[in-house]
Design an enzyme around this catalytic site. Structure first.
Site, PDB file in Angstrom:
ATOM      1  N   LYS A  52       0.771  -1.057  -0.025  1.00  0.00           N
ATOM      2  CA  LYS A  52      -0.088  -0.207  -0.324  1.00  0.00           C
ATOM      3  C   LYS A  52       0.786   1.341   0.012  1.00  0.00           C
ATOM      4  O   LYS A  52       0.674   2.119  -0.827  1.00  0.00           O
ATOM      5  CB  LYS A  52      -0.977   0.037   1.250  1.00  0.00           C
ATOM      6  N   GLN A  96      -4.797  -1.869   9.608  1.00  0.00           N
ATOM      7  CA  GLN A  96      -4.667  -3.146   8.824  1.00  0.00           C
ATOM      8  C   GLN A  96      -5.322  -4.267   9.784  1.00  0.00           C
ATOM      9  O   GLN A  96      -4.909  -4.344  10.936  1.00  0.00           O
ATOM     10  CB  GLN A  96      -3.227  -3.130   8.438  1.00  0.00           C
ATOM     11  N   ASP A 119     -11.172   2.387   3.805  1.00  0.00           N
ATOM     12  CA  ASP A 119     -11.325   1.004   3.635  1.00  0.00           C
ATOM     13  C   ASP A 119     -12.704   0.858   3.269  1.00  0.00           C
ATOM     14  O   ASP A 119     -13.200  -0.037   2.648  1.00  0.00           O
ATOM     15  CB  ASP A 119     -11.079   0.223   4.777  1.00  0.00           C
TER      16      ASP A 119
HETATM   17  N1  GUN Z   1      -6.713  -7.311   5.713  1.00  0.00           N
HETATM   18  C1  GUN Z   1      -6.889  -7.730   4.796  1.00  0.00           C
HETATM   19  N2  GUN Z   1      -7.725  -6.919   3.858  1.00  0.00           N
HETATM   20  C2  GUN Z   1      -7.752  -5.881   4.394  1.00  0.00           C
HETATM   21  C3  GUN Z   1      -8.255  -4.501   3.866  1.00  0.00           C
HETATM   22  O1  GUN Z   1      -8.692  -4.386   2.565  1.00  0.00           O
HETATM   23  N3  GUN Z   1      -7.930  -3.463   4.617  1.00  0.00           N
HETATM   24  C4  GUN Z   1      -7.648  -3.693   5.926  1.00  0.00           C
HETATM   25  N4  GUN Z   1      -7.500  -2.494   6.507  1.00  0.00           N
HETATM   26  N5  GUN Z   1      -7.190  -4.856   6.262  1.00  0.00           N
HETATM   27  C5  GUN Z   1      -7.081  -5.934   5.691  1.00  0.00           C
END
Ligand code: GUN
Length: 284
Positions: A52, A96, A119
């Site tokens: 990211k 996350q 998100d």
């Molecule tokens: N863990 C797995 N996929 C995601 C996601 O799309 N966003 C976040 N914040 N955590 C994750």
């Protein structure tokens, strides 16, 4: 044989729009900024966070990383989120998942201000969808359908899986696009009979090769959201690709399909959040 929809093509298309949006914001003196919080040292989460941040750097989006020890207390994490919520220089906040077991994921997710929740986890998908930050993976599937020229209006859509992150918001987005939507899950009776009705079938069950050819209508568009690890660590989708490819009109592969869209939509949400928090005409 189905047309294979490559996620990268769709992601590149979305990201070219994001780049233009970043340039427009920078021209107004606004540097879009994403704060990423990682609690603990889960290796998979570390990889996701790194990807990211790399994507942010590639697009000219500033990223801030907050790495906290696994034993961080809930109040400490909430205090950090509150600080980022009130920082006008931070436009998006992402914590996350998964979080260490002693932290309440729902409480943490809900603590992020909806305007900064890139998100889209707190999104209720209101009628005023223009202002919403949509959940990334389902929004990515909608981009895939648009890109491939698959119209949803009036179509029978079936979502297999009812998770809060994918299944439920996916059904809502398809409904907003005027699809006739059915959501299936582990208690659905005669699942193949239901999935066979679908013109658009979205698989988000989390079981490798769960959707077999006999469950698919001839000519259906099949979108595979699954990311499962096989015995040999290979990544497998929820769809039996080789068999279903022969029956469907469109299909997304795994890997190389929906997966890359999630991060592209996160970037799109981040610049959208920055723009919504800084309406044009209010520049100094
Ligand atoms: N863990 C797995 N996929 C995601 C996601 O799309 N966003 C976040 N914040 N955590 C994750």
């Amino acid at each position: 044989m189905a047309t294979i929809i490559r996620g990268k093509d769709v992601a590149d298309h979305v990201l070219s729009g994001v780049k233009a949006d970043v340039a427009a914001l920078l021209a107004r003196g606004i540097e879009p900024c994403l704060a990423v919080i990682l609690v603990g040292d889960d290796p998979a989460s570390q990889v996701y966070v790194r990807k990211k941040k790399e994507k942010c750097a590639e697009l000219g989006i500033r990223s801030l990383e907050f790495t906290l020890p696994a034993e961080t207390k809930q109040e400490e994490l909430l205090a950090l989120i509150a600080k980022l919520n009130s920082d006008p220089g931070v436009h998006g906040i992402l914590c996350q998942l998964p979080l260490p077991k002693h932290l309440d994921e729902q409480t943490i997710v809900r603590a992020v201000r909806p305007e900064k929740d890139v998100d889209g986890f707190t999104c209720r998908i209101s009628a005023d969808a223009e202002r919403d930050l949509m959940p990334c993976t389902p929004a990515g599937v909608m981009e895939i359908l648009r890109y491939a020229g698959i119209s949803v209006a009036g179509k029978r859509c079936c979502v297999v899986g009812r998770s809060n992150i994918v299944g439920k918001p996916m059904a809502t987005l398809l409904l907003l696009a005027d699809g006739t939507v059915t959501v299936c899950h582990s208690r659905t009776k005669d699942l193949p009979a239901v999935t066979r009705e679908a013109d658009i079938l979205v698989a988000a069950v989390g079981k490798p090769r769960f959707i077999t050819a006999d469950m698919v209508k001839e000519g259906a568009a099949v979108i595979d959201v699954g990311v499962n690890r096989g015995a040999d660590k290979k990544i497998l989708g929820d769809v039996d690709f080789d068999a279903v490819e022969k029956k469907a009109s469109f299909i997304t592969p795994v890997p190389g399909g929906v997966g890359v869209m999630t991060i592209a939509m996160l970037m799109k949400n981040t610049v959208r959040a920055a723009a919504l928090q800084n309406p044009a005409g209010q520049d100094s």
